[in-house]
Structures are given as C-alpha cells and as structure tokens.
Design a protein around this motif. Sequence first.
Motif, short mmCIF file in Angstrom:
data_model
loop_
_atom_site.label_atom_id
_atom_site.label_comp_id
_atom_site.label_asym_id
_atom_site.label_seq_id
_atom_site.Cartn_x
_atom_site.Cartn_y
_atom_site.Cartn_z
N THR A 2 23.30 12.99 3.73
CA THR A 2 23.84 12.13 2.71
C THR A 2 24.39 12.98 1.58
O THR A 2 24.11 14.17 1.47
CB THR A 2 22.75 11.19 2.17
OG1 THR A 2 21.66 11.98 1.73
CG2 THR A 2 22.30 10.23 3.26
N ASP A 3 25.18 12.37 0.73
CA ASP A 3 25.81 13.09 -0.36
C ASP A 3 24.76 13.51 -1.38
O ASP A 3 24.13 12.66 -2.01
CB ASP A 3 26.84 12.17 -1.02
CG ASP A 3 27.64 12.90 -2.11
OD1 ASP A 3 27.29 14.05 -2.44
OD2 ASP A 3 28.61 12.30 -2.61
N PRO A 4 24.53 14.83 -1.60
CA PRO A 4 23.51 15.27 -2.55
C PRO A 4 23.85 14.91 -3.98
O PRO A 4 23.00 15.02 -4.86
CB PRO A 4 23.47 16.79 -2.35
CG PRO A 4 24.80 17.13 -1.81
CD PRO A 4 25.21 15.97 -0.96
N LYS A 5 25.11 14.50 -4.23
CA LYS A 5 25.48 14.12 -5.58
C LYS A 5 24.97 12.73 -5.94
O LYS A 5 24.97 12.33 -7.10
CB LYS A 5 27.01 14.16 -5.73
CG LYS A 5 27.59 15.56 -5.58
CD LYS A 5 29.09 15.54 -5.74
CE LYS A 5 29.68 16.95 -5.55
NZ LYS A 5 31.15 16.94 -5.67
N ILE A 6 24.55 11.96 -4.95
CA ILE A 6 24.00 10.64 -5.21
C ILE A 6 22.64 10.81 -5.87
O ILE A 6 21.76 11.47 -5.31
CB ILE A 6 23.86 9.83 -3.92
CG1 ILE A 6 25.24 9.64 -3.27
CG2 ILE A 6 23.22 8.47 -4.20
CD1 ILE A 6 25.18 8.94 -1.94
N PRO A 7 22.42 10.23 -7.06
CA PRO A 7 21.12 10.38 -7.73
C PRO A 7 19.98 9.88 -6.85
O PRO A 7 20.11 8.91 -6.11
CB PRO A 7 21.27 9.51 -8.99
CG PRO A 7 22.74 9.43 -9.22
CD PRO A 7 23.37 9.44 -7.86
N ILE A 8 18.86 10.57 -6.95
CA ILE A 8 17.68 10.18 -6.19
C ILE A 8 17.01 8.99 -6.87
O ILE A 8 16.78 9.01 -8.08
CB ILE A 8 16.69 11.36 -6.10
CG1 ILE A 8 17.38 12.57 -5.45
CG2 ILE A 8 15.45 10.96 -5.31
CD1 ILE A 8 17.93 12.31 -4.08
N THR A 9 16.71 7.96 -6.11
CA THR A 9 16.07 6.78 -6.68
C THR A 9 14.56 6.93 -6.69
O THR A 9 13.99 7.78 -6.00
CB THR A 9 16.43 5.51 -5.88
OG1 THR A 9 15.83 5.61 -4.57
CG2 THR A 9 17.94 5.37 -5.73
N GLU A 10 13.91 6.07 -7.48
CA GLU A 10 12.45 6.08 -7.55
C GLU A 10 11.84 5.73 -6.19
O GLU A 10 10.81 6.29 -5.78
CB GLU A 10 11.98 5.10 -8.60
CG GLU A 10 10.72 5.54 -9.30
CD GLU A 10 10.65 4.99 -10.70
OE1 GLU A 10 10.26 3.82 -10.82
OE2 GLU A 10 11.00 5.70 -11.65
N ASP A 11 12.46 4.79 -5.49
CA ASP A 11 11.97 4.41 -4.16
C ASP A 11 12.00 5.62 -3.23
O ASP A 11 11.10 5.79 -2.39
CB ASP A 11 12.81 3.28 -3.58
CG ASP A 11 12.49 1.94 -4.22
OD1 ASP A 11 11.44 1.84 -4.87
OD2 ASP A 11 13.30 1.01 -4.07
N GLU A 12 13.05 6.44 -3.35
CA GLU A 12 13.13 7.62 -2.49
C GLU A 12 12.04 8.63 -2.84
O GLU A 12 11.51 9.30 -1.95
CB GLU A 12 14.51 8.26 -2.62
CG GLU A 12 15.61 7.46 -1.92
CD GLU A 12 16.97 8.11 -2.05
OE1 GLU A 12 17.64 8.27 -1.01
OE2 GLU A 12 17.37 8.46 -3.18
N LEU A 13 11.72 8.74 -4.12
CA LEU A 13 10.65 9.66 -4.51
C LEU A 13 9.32 9.21 -3.91
O LEU A 13 8.54 10.02 -3.42
CB LEU A 13 10.54 9.74 -6.03
CG LEU A 13 11.71 10.41 -6.76
CD1 LEU A 13 11.47 10.40 -8.27
CD2 LEU A 13 11.93 11.83 -6.27
N HIS A 14 9.07 7.90 -3.95
CA HIS A 14 7.84 7.38 -3.35
C HIS A 14 7.84 7.59 -1.84
O HIS A 14 6.82 7.97 -1.25
CB HIS A 14 7.69 5.89 -3.66
CG HIS A 14 7.26 5.61 -5.06
ND1 HIS A 14 6.07 6.05 -5.57
CD2 HIS A 14 7.88 4.95 -6.06
CE1 HIS A 14 5.97 5.67 -6.83
NE2 HIS A 14 7.05 5.00 -7.15
N ALA A 15 8.98 7.34 -1.21
CA ALA A 15 9.07 7.54 0.23
C ALA A 15 8.85 9.00 0.58
O ALA A 15 8.23 9.33 1.61
CB ALA A 15 10.44 7.07 0.74
#
Length: 256
Positions: A2-15
């Motif tokens: 995926t595009d690394p420029k896309i900000p990381i979401t909180e849901d992704e941090l939990h995942a």
Amino acid sequence: MTDPKIPITEDELHAYVDGELPTERRGDVEAWLATHPEDAERVQSWRAVADALHARYDAVANEPVPPRLELERLQRPPRKWLYGAIAASFAAFAMGGATGWIAHDVTASPSAFQAFTGDALEAHRLYVVEVRHPVEVPGDEKAHLQQWLTRRCGRTVHAPELESSGLKLVGGRLLPGPSGPASFLMYESASGERFTIYATRTTTDATQMRYTREGTNGALSWADRGVGYVVIGGNDRERLTEVARAVYDQAERSGG
C-alpha cells in the motif's frame, strides 16, 4: 504494497499490536512508528498491557462454560476478549486521544465515551483541588457511601480497595451523568496524589479502554455491562494504568 504516504490509522495501530494487520501494511506501520515517537510509545504501552492481560486471563478464557451458565451464554451475544493494549482508556489507548485496550469488537461510538469522560474530567478538576469539601460522604463511612450511591444510581456501587496501590478512600459524591446519576469516588496517597473514579449508566455495552490526556490529567475510560467507568489521575501513564487495572479487576469480580 500500500502507499506508505497514506497516514496510519488508529485501527491499524491496534491491528499491528494484535498481529492482525495485513502483511503488506506492516512495513508502512513500522516506518510510521520510526518517525512518530508518540505513536511508538502508545504502541509499546498497549503491548505491555496486552501481555499483562494475556498472562492474567488466558487460562480463564480457555475454560469451558459451566452448565449453569449455558442458558445465559445462549441468550447473550458472545464477548470476545481481544487484547489490544488507558489505559483506558484500564494503558489502553490513544495518548491524547482515545483507543481500545481490551476488545476491538466494540459497538460504542466515540461520542458515548467522550460524553461521560468529559463529565468525569470536569468533576475531577472541580473537586480534586478541594481541601475541606472534596466529597459529600467521607471514606470512613464507606458502607453508608456504597449503600447511598447504590440506591441513588440504581446499580451496585462498590468502592474498590486500592491500598495495594498506596491509595486511601477519601470519600464520594453523587453527580449528574449524561444518562442518569453518576457515582464519584476519590482516593489519595500519603503524598497527596489524588485519583477519582467516575461511573455512570451508558448505552454502550462493550469492554474497551481509552486513554485521554487533558492538561495535567490523564484518564482511562471503558464501558462494561451498561456502565461507563473513568479513572483519572496525573500524567504518569504507568501509575494510572496500575490503578485502573485494579478498579477494572474489582468491578469484574463484584459485578458492578
């Protein structure tokens, strides 16, 4: 990838903490954490709490359901214990925002947490500085305090024992909450450090903890069985998590 420029979401941090993040996104998250120390610190704290929860509850989670509870189990939706690392909101949580600690299968909207967490923080700021009148009923009248709050709140109110954390019950108050009466308990250490526990009815029914920081105060919030809890103290996250875990454990054992 995926595009690394896309900000990381909180849901992704939990995942990421839970090992549920898609493989193609892990590199992006790790790159993000390498350049965002606050998020990296949050992830580290979530993992620490998750490890503690696994150590404490995995054996219980794997036990078979007793026959006497089969009917209740069939009547209620299953409760998933997914460990994300407040603490609360216990730990728990979006430092400076809000996130989950114990479960991610949460039906509560952020606004539900924000409502009672905001009220709890306001009450904490108002009463924690009081010297002569911080509470309505003093801690040496604990039995009366619990009975009074239980009657007025329409649910069992239990003042947890926090001596192991070096905290003594100062007392409590009855407060208005977003959807009914709220109980407000205050504890104090020998050095004058104060913590408060706010609890009120809420429409959400999910075990989740979120961390909120406001000025010099840190709060861990969660909801379970229709009751929302907020434990508030200073900005020492580790200390707040210790207290919140003790409150959570005792609320689970007492059923309220």
